[in-house]
Scaffold this active site. Structure first.
Site, PDB file in Angstrom:
ATOM      1  N   GLU A   1      -3.268   0.947  -3.686  1.00  0.00           N
ATOM      2  CA  GLU A   1      -3.984   0.697  -2.425  1.00  0.00           C
ATOM      3  C   GLU A   1      -4.035  -0.795  -2.096  1.00  0.00           C
ATOM      4  OE1 GLU A   1      -5.339   2.458  -0.060  1.00  0.00           O
ATOM      5  OE2 GLU A   1      -5.876   4.431  -0.815  1.00  0.00           O
TER       6      GLU A   1
ATOM      7  N   LYS B   1       0.877  -1.177   0.000  1.00  0.00           N
ATOM      8  CA  LYS B   1       0.000   0.000   0.000  1.00  0.00           C
ATOM      9  C   LYS B   1       0.908   1.220   0.000  1.00  0.00           C
ATOM     10  CE  LYS B   1      -3.521   2.357   2.849  1.00  0.00           C
ATOM     11  NZ  LYS B   1      -4.364   2.841   1.769  1.00  0.00           N
TER      12      LYS B   1
ATOM     13  N   THR C   1      -2.580   6.812   0.109  1.00  0.00           N
ATOM     14  CA  THR C   1      -3.791   6.885   0.913  1.00  0.00           C
ATOM     15  C   THR C   1      -4.647   7.984   0.321  1.00  0.00           C
ATOM     16  OG1 THR C   1      -4.715   7.054   3.145  1.00  0.00           O
ATOM     17  CG2 THR C   1      -2.789   8.436   2.667  1.00  0.00           C
TER      18      THR C   1
END
Length: 104
Positions: free
Chosen positions: A74, A21, A24
């Site tokens: 993500e 990841k 954000t």
């Protein structure tokens, strides 16, 4: 103890630590971060510190312009990403993408 600068749901902790990841997506309340910022990261649930990240870039996006690259960054499918964003930020359409790398 130092306060955390940003929090993530605990379910994202392992993906962040493993480098799966790398972005954000946040609302306007967290649009102030900029490239070069070094942030203490905590879990949303208990505010427990778990790593430090460096912001490598920022951009804006709408729910309609989210794409496969965002989903890959993500570590989820595009449909899942849109669903998660809509759940976290109901009735919002403008978002801020924060690109980051985990420094540990």
């Amino acid at each position: 103890m130092q306060p955390n600068d940003i929090t993530f749901f605990q379910r994202f902790q392992n993906d962040i630590l493993a480098g799966r990841k790398t972005i954000t997506i946040r609302d306007v309340s967290e649009s102030h971060f900029k490239a070069g910022d070094v942030l203490r990261v905590g879990r949303f649930e208990d505010d427990g510190y778990f790593c430090t990240i460096e912001v490598t870039g920022t951009s804006t996006v709408t729910l309609d312009t989210l794409n496969e690259k965002h989903a890959q960054q993500e570590n989820m499918s595009l449909d899942e990403l849109k669903r998660v964003i809509a759940e976290i930020y109901p009735n919002q359409t403008q978002f801020y993408v924060i690109d980051f790398k985990c420094l540990r």
